[in-house]
Design a protein around this motif. Sequence first.
Motif, PDB file in Angstrom:
ATOM      1  N   GLN A 151     -54.953  80.389 -21.497  1.00 31.80           N
ATOM      2  CA  GLN A 151     -53.504  80.231 -21.627  1.00 31.80           C
ATOM      3  C   GLN A 151     -52.888  79.657 -20.353  1.00 31.80           C
ATOM      4  O   GLN A 151     -51.949  78.864 -20.411  1.00 31.80           O
ATOM      5  N   THR A 152     -53.446  80.012 -19.193  1.00 28.67           N
ATOM      6  CA  THR A 152     -52.937  79.491 -17.929  1.00 28.67           C
ATOM      7  C   THR A 152     -53.221  77.998 -17.822  1.00 28.67           C
ATOM      8  O   THR A 152     -52.368  77.230 -17.375  1.00 28.67           O
ATOM      9  N   ARG A 153     -54.395  77.567 -18.266  1.00 33.07           N
ATOM     10  CA  ARG A 153     -54.705  76.129 -18.272  1.00 33.07           C
ATOM     11  C   ARG A 153     -53.737  75.380 -19.180  1.00 33.07           C
ATOM     12  O   ARG A 153     -53.269  74.299 -18.844  1.00 33.07           O
ATOM     13  N   LEU A 154     -53.449  75.941 -20.353  1.00 29.62           N
ATOM     14  CA  LEU A 154     -52.489  75.311 -21.263  1.00 29.62           C
ATOM     15  C   LEU A 154     -51.116  75.217 -20.614  1.00 29.62           C
ATOM     16  O   LEU A 154     -50.451  74.187 -20.690  1.00 29.62           O
ATOM     17  N   LEU A 155     -50.678  76.310 -19.982  1.00 29.71           N
ATOM     18  CA  LEU A 155     -49.387  76.328 -19.301  1.00 29.71           C
ATOM     19  C   LEU A 155     -49.335  75.263 -18.218  1.00 29.71           C
ATOM     20  O   LEU A 155     -48.369  74.514 -18.113  1.00 29.71           O
ATOM     21  N   ALA A 156     -50.390  75.156 -17.420  1.00 26.63           N
ATOM     22  CA  ALA A 156     -50.429  74.181 -16.331  1.00 26.63           C
ATOM     23  C   ALA A 156     -50.289  72.763 -16.862  1.00 26.63           C
ATOM     24  O   ALA A 156     -49.635  71.921 -16.248  1.00 26.63           O
ATOM     25  N   GLY A 157     -50.851  72.501 -18.031  1.00 23.66           N
ATOM     26  CA  GLY A 157     -50.754  71.171 -18.615  1.00 23.66           C
ATOM     27  C   GLY A 157     -49.392  70.864 -19.204  1.00 23.66           C
ATOM     28  O   GLY A 157     -49.059  69.708 -19.441  1.00 23.66           O
ATOM     29  N   GLU A 158     -48.568  71.884 -19.446  1.00 23.54           N
ATOM     30  CA  GLU A 158     -47.262  71.688 -20.065  1.00 23.54           C
ATOM     31  C   GLU A 158     -46.096  71.767 -19.085  1.00 23.54           C
ATOM     32  O   GLU A 158     -44.949  71.596 -19.486  1.00 23.54           O
ATOM     33  N   LEU A 159     -46.387  72.000 -17.827  1.00 22.31           N
ATOM     34  CA  LEU A 159     -45.303  72.136 -16.850  1.00 22.31           C
ATOM     35  C   LEU A 159     -44.554  70.826 -16.684  1.00 22.31           C
ATOM     36  O   LEU A 159     -45.156  69.760 -16.644  1.00 22.31           O
ATOM     37  N   PRO A 160     -43.222  70.890 -16.582  1.00 17.35           N
ATOM     38  CA  PRO A 160     -42.426  69.671 -16.438  1.00 17.35           C
ATOM     39  C   PRO A 160     -42.342  69.212 -14.985  1.00 17.35           C
ATOM     40  O   PRO A 160     -41.282  69.024 -14.439  1.00 17.35           O
ATOM     41  N   GLY A 161     -43.468  69.069 -14.316  1.00 17.09           N
ATOM     42  CA  GLY A 161     -43.455  68.641 -12.929  1.00 17.09           C
ATOM     43  C   GLY A 161     -44.827  68.773 -12.314  1.00 17.09           C
ATOM     44  O   GLY A 161     -45.833  68.873 -13.002  1.00 17.09           O
ATOM     45  N   THR A 162     -44.877  68.800 -10.991  1.00 15.88           N
ATOM     46  CA  THR A 162     -46.132  68.865 -10.254  1.00 15.88           C
ATOM     47  C   THR A 162     -46.516  70.313  -9.973  1.00 15.88           C
ATOM     48  O   THR A 162     -45.730  71.068  -9.405  1.00 15.88           O
ATOM     49  N   LEU A 163     -47.719  70.676 -10.371  1.00 18.24           N
ATOM     50  CA  LEU A 163     -48.229  72.024 -10.141  1.00 18.24           C
ATOM     51  C   LEU A 163     -48.472  72.222  -8.651  1.00 18.24           C
ATOM     52  O   LEU A 163     -49.069  71.375  -7.999  1.00 18.24           O
ATOM     53  N   ARG A 164     -47.977  73.333  -8.113  1.00 21.11           N
ATOM     54  CA  ARG A 164     -48.181  73.639  -6.694  1.00 21.11           C
ATOM     55  C   ARG A 164     -49.155  74.787  -6.508  1.00 21.11           C
ATOM     56  O   ARG A 164     -49.972  74.771  -5.597  1.00 21.11           O
ATOM     57  N   ARG A 165     -49.082  75.820  -7.372  1.00 23.58           N
ATOM     58  CA  ARG A 165     -49.920  76.998  -7.162  1.00 23.58           C
ATOM     59  C   ARG A 165     -50.024  77.800  -8.456  1.00 23.58           C
ATOM     60  O   ARG A 165     -49.049  77.927  -9.185  1.00 23.58           O
ATOM     61  N   ILE A 166     -51.225  78.325  -8.725  1.00 27.28           N
ATOM     62  CA  ILE A 166     -51.443  79.284  -9.813  1.00 27.28           C
ATOM     63  C   ILE A 166     -52.239  80.440  -9.234  1.00 27.28           C
ATOM     64  O   ILE A 166     -53.241  80.226  -8.565  1.00 27.28           O
ATOM     65  N   THR A 167     -51.793  81.665  -9.488  1.00 28.66           N
ATOM     66  CA  THR A 167     -52.508  82.853  -9.062  1.00 28.66           C
ATOM     67  C   THR A 167     -52.799  83.695 -10.290  1.00 28.66           C
ATOM     68  O   THR A 167     -51.888  84.002 -11.057  1.00 28.66           O
ATOM     69  N   LEU A 168     -54.046  84.071 -10.505  1.00 29.31           N
ATOM     70  CA  LEU A 168     -54.439  84.938 -11.618  1.00 29.31           C
ATOM     71  C   LEU A 168     -54.922  86.259 -11.048  1.00 29.31           C
ATOM     72  O   LEU A 168     -55.586  86.300 -10.028  1.00 29.31           O
ATOM     73  N   LYS A 169     -54.611  87.354 -11.721  1.00 31.54           N
ATOM     74  CA  LYS A 169     -55.114  88.667 -11.347  1.00 31.54           C
ATOM     75  C   LYS A 169     -55.594  89.345 -12.615  1.00 31.54           C
ATOM     76  O   LYS A 169     -54.851  89.423 -13.586  1.00 31.54           O
ATOM     77  N   ALA A 170     -56.808  89.847 -12.638  1.00 32.12           N
ATOM     78  CA  ALA A 170     -57.364  90.457 -13.842  1.00 32.12           C
ATOM     79  C   ALA A 170     -56.905  91.902 -14.011  1.00 32.12           C
ATOM     80  O   ALA A 170     -56.599  92.329 -15.113  1.00 32.12           O
ATOM     81  N   GLY A 171     -56.850  92.678 -12.946  1.00 31.95           N
ATOM     82  CA  GLY A 171     -56.434  94.074 -13.048  1.00 31.95           C
ATOM     83  C   GLY A 171     -54.956  94.180 -13.348  1.00 31.95           C
ATOM     84  O   GLY A 171     -54.124  93.816 -12.540  1.00 31.95           O
TER      85      GLY A 171
END
Length: 165
Positions: A20-40
């Motif tokens: 879902q994060t990859r999908l979100l990154a592809g749909e952002l209306p601009g330049t991606l700067r940072r993504i942080t994922l946390k499993a816990g």
Amino acid sequence: MTTETTTAADTMTVEELRTQTRLLAGELPGTLRRITLKAGGISVDVEWETAPAAAAAPTPAAALATPPAGLRPAAAPADPDRPAGLVQVTAPLVGTFYQASSPGGEPFVQVGDIVEPGHQLAIIEAMKLLNSITADVRGRVHAVHTQDGEVVEYAQPLFDLVPVD
């Protein structure tokens, strides 16, 4: 050193989060700067730029004069048949545009319909979430700019409404 046990359910959740994060990154209306994922406890933190870094910032007066993305007056009519005061409803996000609540269903609105503020005009699906697109003014639907099932971009014109009293 600690050892963590990962169950199949935890792994599936992490995989779904990653997808879902990859999908979100592809749909952002601009330049991606940072993504942080946390499993816990599952968390996603996304940061992006909506305007090119080299672009000059708008002046305070220009920023105050810009209407919200979902409700913008249409450009000056080039067509003499276009009514003055036309209000354009634009897409508040990237996603798939639907005119009805189910495939083959009756559209929420058609050209000529009178709508009240809060009246549902359409749905935009993004990342399996359904987002209602509603009217902000009382008006007559003058035009529908998007086809059912079409992918729409942020701020893309969806409807033209002619305000009525």
